[in-house]
Motif scaffolding. Structure first.
Motif, mmCIF file in Angstrom:
data_model
loop_
_atom_site.group_PDB
_atom_site.id
_atom_site.type_symbol
_atom_site.label_atom_id
_atom_site.label_comp_id
_atom_site.label_asym_id
_atom_site.label_seq_id
_atom_site.Cartn_x
_atom_site.Cartn_y
_atom_site.Cartn_z
ATOM 1 N N ASP A 293 0.741 -1.274 0.004
ATOM 2 C CA ASP A 293 0.201 0.029 0.000
ATOM 3 C C ASP A 293 0.944 1.281 0.004
ATOM 4 O O ASP A 293 2.318 1.165 0.029
ATOM 5 C CB ASP A 293 -1.069 -0.176 1.215
ATOM 6 C CG ASP A 293 -0.473 0.042 2.422
ATOM 7 O OD1 ASP A 293 1.116 0.406 2.591
ATOM 8 O OD2 ASP A 293 -1.184 -0.387 3.326
ATOM 9 N N VAL A 294 0.213 2.301 -0.112
ATOM 10 C CA VAL A 294 0.810 3.614 -0.087
ATOM 11 C C VAL A 294 1.815 3.925 1.306
ATOM 12 O O VAL A 294 2.798 4.515 1.007
ATOM 13 C CB VAL A 294 0.121 4.917 -0.485
ATOM 14 C CG1 VAL A 294 0.663 6.048 -0.426
ATOM 15 C CG2 VAL A 294 -0.380 4.814 -2.046
ATOM 16 N N GLY A 295 1.243 3.474 2.253
ATOM 17 C CA GLY A 295 1.988 3.698 3.442
ATOM 18 C C GLY A 295 3.423 3.050 3.486
ATOM 19 O O GLY A 295 4.460 3.533 3.809
ATOM 20 N N SER B 170 6.883 11.003 5.231
ATOM 21 C CA SER B 170 5.476 10.863 5.689
ATOM 22 C C SER B 170 4.542 10.774 4.522
ATOM 23 O O SER B 170 4.875 10.901 3.430
ATOM 24 C CB SER B 170 5.083 12.290 6.292
ATOM 25 O OG SER B 170 4.958 13.299 5.467
ATOM 26 N N ILE B 171 3.289 10.246 4.653
ATOM 27 C CA ILE B 171 2.643 9.786 3.635
ATOM 28 C C ILE B 171 1.881 11.074 3.035
ATOM 29 O O ILE B 171 2.340 11.114 1.605
ATOM 30 C CB ILE B 171 1.181 9.117 4.203
ATOM 31 C CG1 ILE B 171 1.567 7.791 4.679
ATOM 32 C CG2 ILE B 171 0.193 9.087 2.922
ATOM 33 C CD1 ILE B 171 0.495 6.904 5.127
ATOM 34 N N VAL C 270 2.955 11.544 -1.037
ATOM 35 C CA VAL C 270 2.069 11.629 -2.052
ATOM 36 C C VAL C 270 2.463 12.947 -2.925
ATOM 37 O O VAL C 270 2.561 13.058 -4.268
ATOM 38 C CB VAL C 270 0.577 12.038 -1.566
ATOM 39 C CG1 VAL C 270 -0.249 12.288 -2.719
ATOM 40 C CG2 VAL C 270 0.233 10.501 -1.003
ATOM 41 N N PRO D 3 0.319 8.039 -6.058
ATOM 42 C CA PRO D 3 1.246 6.581 -5.969
ATOM 43 C C PRO D 3 0.032 5.359 -6.136
ATOM 44 O O PRO D 3 0.641 4.464 -6.677
ATOM 45 C CB PRO D 3 1.787 6.552 -4.610
ATOM 46 C CG PRO D 3 1.060 8.099 -3.941
ATOM 47 C CD PRO D 3 0.616 8.537 -4.889
ATOM 48 N N TYR D 4 -1.035 5.693 -5.696
ATOM 49 C CA TYR D 4 -1.999 4.322 -5.614
ATOM 50 C C TYR D 4 -2.352 4.340 -7.065
ATOM 51 O O TYR D 4 -2.360 3.238 -7.422
ATOM 52 C CB TYR D 4 -3.181 4.841 -4.972
ATOM 53 C CG TYR D 4 -4.266 3.539 -4.860
ATOM 54 C CD1 TYR D 4 -3.937 2.595 -4.000
ATOM 55 C CD2 TYR D 4 -5.333 3.759 -5.450
ATOM 56 C CE1 TYR D 4 -4.984 1.440 -3.921
ATOM 57 C CE2 TYR D 4 -6.356 2.898 -5.217
ATOM 58 C CZ TYR D 4 -6.102 1.705 -4.323
ATOM 59 O OH TYR D 4 -6.913 0.500 -4.411
ATOM 60 N N ASN E 3 -6.134 13.118 -2.977
ATOM 61 C CA ASN E 3 -4.903 13.342 -3.560
ATOM 62 C C ASN E 3 -5.039 14.940 -4.283
ATOM 63 O O ASN E 3 -5.209 14.862 -5.204
ATOM 64 C CB ASN E 3 -4.104 12.639 -4.708
ATOM 65 C CG ASN E 3 -2.631 12.856 -5.051
ATOM 66 O OD1 ASN E 3 -2.379 13.867 -4.647
ATOM 67 N ND2 ASN E 3 -2.192 12.044 -5.874
ATOM 68 N N MET F 20 -3.882 12.911 8.099
ATOM 69 C CA MET F 20 -3.854 11.368 7.603
ATOM 70 C C MET F 20 -5.216 10.694 8.350
ATOM 71 O O MET F 20 -5.458 10.999 9.342
ATOM 72 C CB MET F 20 -2.712 10.710 8.211
ATOM 73 C CG MET F 20 -1.611 11.209 7.581
ATOM 74 S SD MET F 20 -1.240 10.814 5.910
ATOM 75 C CE MET F 20 -1.650 12.559 5.255
ATOM 76 N N SER G 150 -5.327 6.542 4.160
ATOM 77 C CA SER G 150 -4.441 6.955 3.752
ATOM 78 C C SER G 150 -3.361 6.110 3.457
ATOM 79 O O SER G 150 -2.513 6.118 2.416
ATOM 80 C CB SER G 150 -3.806 8.139 4.605
ATOM 81 O OG SER G 150 -4.906 9.212 4.783
ATOM 82 N N ALA G 151 -3.021 5.457 4.388
ATOM 83 C CA ALA G 151 -1.963 4.191 4.208
ATOM 84 C C ALA G 151 -2.176 3.374 2.809
ATOM 85 O O ALA G 151 -1.309 2.787 2.316
ATOM 86 C CB ALA G 151 -1.750 3.373 5.376
ATOM 87 N N ALA G 152 -3.519 3.065 2.696
ATOM 88 C CA ALA G 152 -3.829 2.216 1.610
ATOM 89 C C ALA G 152 -3.706 2.825 0.319
ATOM 90 O O ALA G 152 -3.254 2.534 -0.464
ATOM 91 C CB ALA G 152 -5.165 1.579 1.725
ATOM 92 N N THR G 153 -4.239 4.217 0.291
ATOM 93 C CA THR G 153 -4.607 4.841 -0.988
ATOM 94 C C THR G 153 -3.491 6.064 -1.390
ATOM 95 O O THR G 153 -3.319 6.651 -2.326
ATOM 96 C CB THR G 153 -5.943 5.252 -1.238
ATOM 97 O OG1 THR G 153 -6.098 6.008 -0.284
ATOM 98 C CG2 THR G 153 -6.751 3.953 -1.144
ATOM 99 N N GLY G 154 -3.252 6.543 -0.224
ATOM 100 C CA GLY G 154 -2.388 7.925 -0.093
ATOM 101 C C GLY G 154 -3.123 8.988 -0.055
ATOM 102 O O GLY G 154 -2.760 10.309 -0.107
ATOM 103 N N TYR H 185 -5.590 11.640 1.517
ATOM 104 C CA TYR H 185 -5.786 12.330 2.810
ATOM 105 C C TYR H 185 -6.600 13.765 2.859
ATOM 106 O O TYR H 185 -7.193 14.003 1.763
ATOM 107 C CB TYR H 185 -4.425 12.575 3.478
ATOM 108 C CG TYR H 185 -3.419 13.496 2.518
ATOM 109 C CD1 TYR H 185 -3.299 14.885 2.850
ATOM 110 C CD2 TYR H 185 -2.620 12.891 1.663
ATOM 111 C CE1 TYR H 185 -2.783 15.802 2.160
ATOM 112 C CE2 TYR H 185 -1.757 14.082 0.960
ATOM 113 C CZ TYR H 185 -1.725 15.304 1.357
ATOM 114 O OH TYR H 185 -1.036 16.102 0.621
ATOM 115 N N SER I 167 3.775 12.301 12.469
ATOM 116 C CA SER I 167 3.376 12.719 10.896
ATOM 117 C C SER I 167 1.802 12.372 10.514
ATOM 118 O O SER I 167 1.813 12.211 9.583
ATOM 119 C CB SER I 167 4.418 11.474 10.110
ATOM 120 O OG SER I 167 4.104 10.212 10.588
#
Lengths: 401, 174
Positions: A27-29, A38-39, A43, A54-55, B21, B67, B71-75, B77, B137
């Motif tokens: 995943d993006v994380g 950081s995410i 991005v 990124p996704y 995004n 976040m 967010s961790a899955a797709t980015g 936020y 973060s």
């Protein structure tokens, strides 16, 4: 090490991770962790350097690899969908269609897919070249462009004074200057159609190979667009060196027709319908057959256009049938045994699904107009509202009802 | 660039937000990204609608990046833009309230001319180097006040507020 080097190294680690783990859970994380960002910072940097979120990039890479195996092997579509981390064949099929404009089964049957639009891996070298070339992407709308000039011999560069170069498959490049109007028509000219274009801009001389990669494999797919003519237009600086490469496009999902005059056919929704009809079977055959109430929500930008609407008893509402089948040319009707052409029927399915209803105005609150007699599905884009005239308005004497 | 530590600072903000995004449109072809559109949406609304929850002269505007579990899955936020309020319940329907927990913040004031690529990394490294604290973060803030006019003005000043992981009472790492 410069800031640019550090950013490239970080994004490069994420790009490597994508290729290593296309078939694994990723995943993006995890991509952001590999980049040590950081995410939200990841991005931003990844999108800036590659042109993809990124996704979006991860999904396109998975679909591209699955497509390659699909046409070259005999594994089932279900097997490939699951291997590339899609939760269902339907999800895979939707992603495949978005990338290649066809279903996986169609690609297998044809033994091919639109490979030119497949997202091949973005390498560090490609990112560095894009950064060094200062590539930027933007869309613009151009009028018809007439170029007065001459074809170039194989390997010949455009000379000083040339402003534009037309590139078409199977033809020699044609370079010259832009002309305007019939009075200027030269003996030797080439034309590029007006309308929407997406272009890549960079420092001269623009590397056309790099620009094409960015256009066809990133900017056009990410922008939900498709090329609408087999030609490219290069802008040249005073020394005949390319500074931009543009491709005529049509944007998917927008009611823009392709071909001549397309630029003039652009519509923008002025509001949205909130109605009790959620699916096509829910709506009445005609709006006036139901007493249900709907709300037309007009967007803020068009608020001024509502002055006086509180005094109206009726309005003509035009909306876009966004769930209509645009391939239908003949349709059954309750009034004839044989299907009728859609231009002589009121079928919602038609090439341009513009729908018209005369509605009773129940109340007006700010930008929300509550009406009766509207047959639109919930969420339909509103194209226009007009005052309703009670008198006959057509030369034949018939009354608009 | 000027650095300072803001201690134990909570925020209650009222404004508008966006989830996704925010750089997609800008990267694709447009000079305006979704954050620019969000600011335009907020300022257009406030021009026509006085908001009781905001003071008459807002001293500073904030942009928060937050976040979410997705967010961790797709980015994707959340981006929130707005101003501090002492009357969050007086916000109109069209605005949302964002409450951020109290944290120490590493604050960096920088001129727009200093915002060349890579500035975010340098700010983060400075924060860790000066205060010996890890960065939290899950969110970040930018603060705009009378020293800011536009991104095109090289002398405009923006403050970056980076939350730090909890530390000792004196502000240093545990």
């Amino acid at each position: 090490m410069t800031d640019g080097d550090r950013r490239l190294a970080s994004v490069g680690r994420a790009l490597d991770l994508v290729e290593e783990r296309l078939r694994d859970g990723l995943d993006v994380g995890a991509m952001a962790s590999a980049a040590c960002y950081s995410i939200f910072h990841f991005v931003r940097v990844f999108t800036e350097l590659t042109g993809h979120g990124p996704y979006d990039y991860l999904m396109r890479r998975r679909v591209a690899e699955a497509a390659r195996e699909l046409v070259s092997g005999d594994r089932s579509i279900l097997e490939l969908a699951l291997e590339y981390r899609f939760e269902s064949p339907d999800g895979f099929s939707r992603a495949f269609r978005r990338c290649f404009g066809a279903a996986p089964s169609e690609a297998r049957k044809a033994g091919a897919y639109a490979e030119g639009s497949a997202r091949t891996p973005i390498t560090r070298e490609r990112v560095r070249a894009s950064m060094e070339a200062g590539l930027t992407i933007r869309a613009e709308r151009l009028p018809d462009v007439l170029v007065a000039g001459r074809p170039l011999a194989p390997g010949e560069a455009a000379g000083p004074g040339a402003e534009l170069m037309l590139l078409r498959p199977g033809s020699d490049p044609f370079a010259g200057r832009a002309t305007h109007g019939p009075a200027d028509y030269p003996l030797l000219s080439a034309r590029a159609p007006g309308g929407d274009y997406i272009g890549v801009y960079g420092d001269p001389p623009l590397d056309l190979g790099l620009a094409r990669d960015r256009l066809y494999r990133t900017a056009i797919p990410v922008g939900s667009a498709r090329p609408r003519a087999p030609l490219e237009l290069a802008r040249l600086d005073g020394g005949g060196r390319p500074t931009a490469l543009l491709v005529p496009v049509a944007f998917d999902g927008s009611p823009v027709a392709a071909g001549r005059g397309a630029g003039a056919m652009s519509l923008k929704p002025v509001g949205v319908v909130r109605s009790p009809y959620e699916a096509r079977g829910d709506a009445p055959r005609q709006g006036w057959l139901s007493s249900a109430e709907s709300v037309i929500e007009v967007y803020e930008a068009f608020e001024e256009a509502l002055v006086g609407v509180a005094d109206a008893k009726r309005l003509v509402a035009l909306y876009w049938g966004d769930r209509a089948d645009r391939s239908v040319l003949k349709s059954p009707t309750p009034f004839s045994a044989e299907p009728r052409g859609v231009f002589t029927s009121r079928s919602p399915n038609r090439p341009n699904p513009v729908a018209l209803c005369v509605v009773d105005v129940i109340s007006v609150a700010g930008r929300r107009i509550t009406v009766r007699g509207l047959d639109a599905l919930d969420g339909s884009p509103v194209i226009d509202l007009k005052s309703y005239i009670e008198e006959p308005i057509r030369p034949s004497g018939s009354v608009l009802q | 660039m000027e650095y300072r530590l803001e201690r134990d600072r909570p925020f209650t903000l009222v404004g508008m937000n966006f989830f996704g995004n925010p750089f997609k449109a800008a990267a694709a072809w447009d000079v305006d990204n979704e954050i620019g559109s969000l600011w335009k949406r907020l300022t257009a609304y406030l021009e026509g609608h006085p908001v009781a929850a905001l003071p008459p002269d807002v001293p500073a505007w904030f942009e928060a990046h937050v976040m979410h579990p997705a967010s961790a899955a797709t980015g994707d936020y959340e981006v929130f833009v707005g101003a501090e309020t002492e009357r969050p319940l007086d916000g109109p329907l069209e605005l949302v309230v964002k409450a951020l927990p109290a944290r120490d913040y590493a604050v960096v004031a920088m001129r727009c001319a200093e915002m060349e690529p890579g500035w975010e990394e340098r700010v983060a490294a400075e924060a860790v180097g000066r205060y010996g604290r890890a960065i939290e973060s899950r969110w970040g803030l930018q603060r705009y006040d009378s020293r800011y006019s536009s991104l095109e003005d090289p002398d405009s000043i923006i403050e970056m507020w980076t939350p730090l992981a909890p530390g000792r009472p004196d502000g240093t790492a545990p």
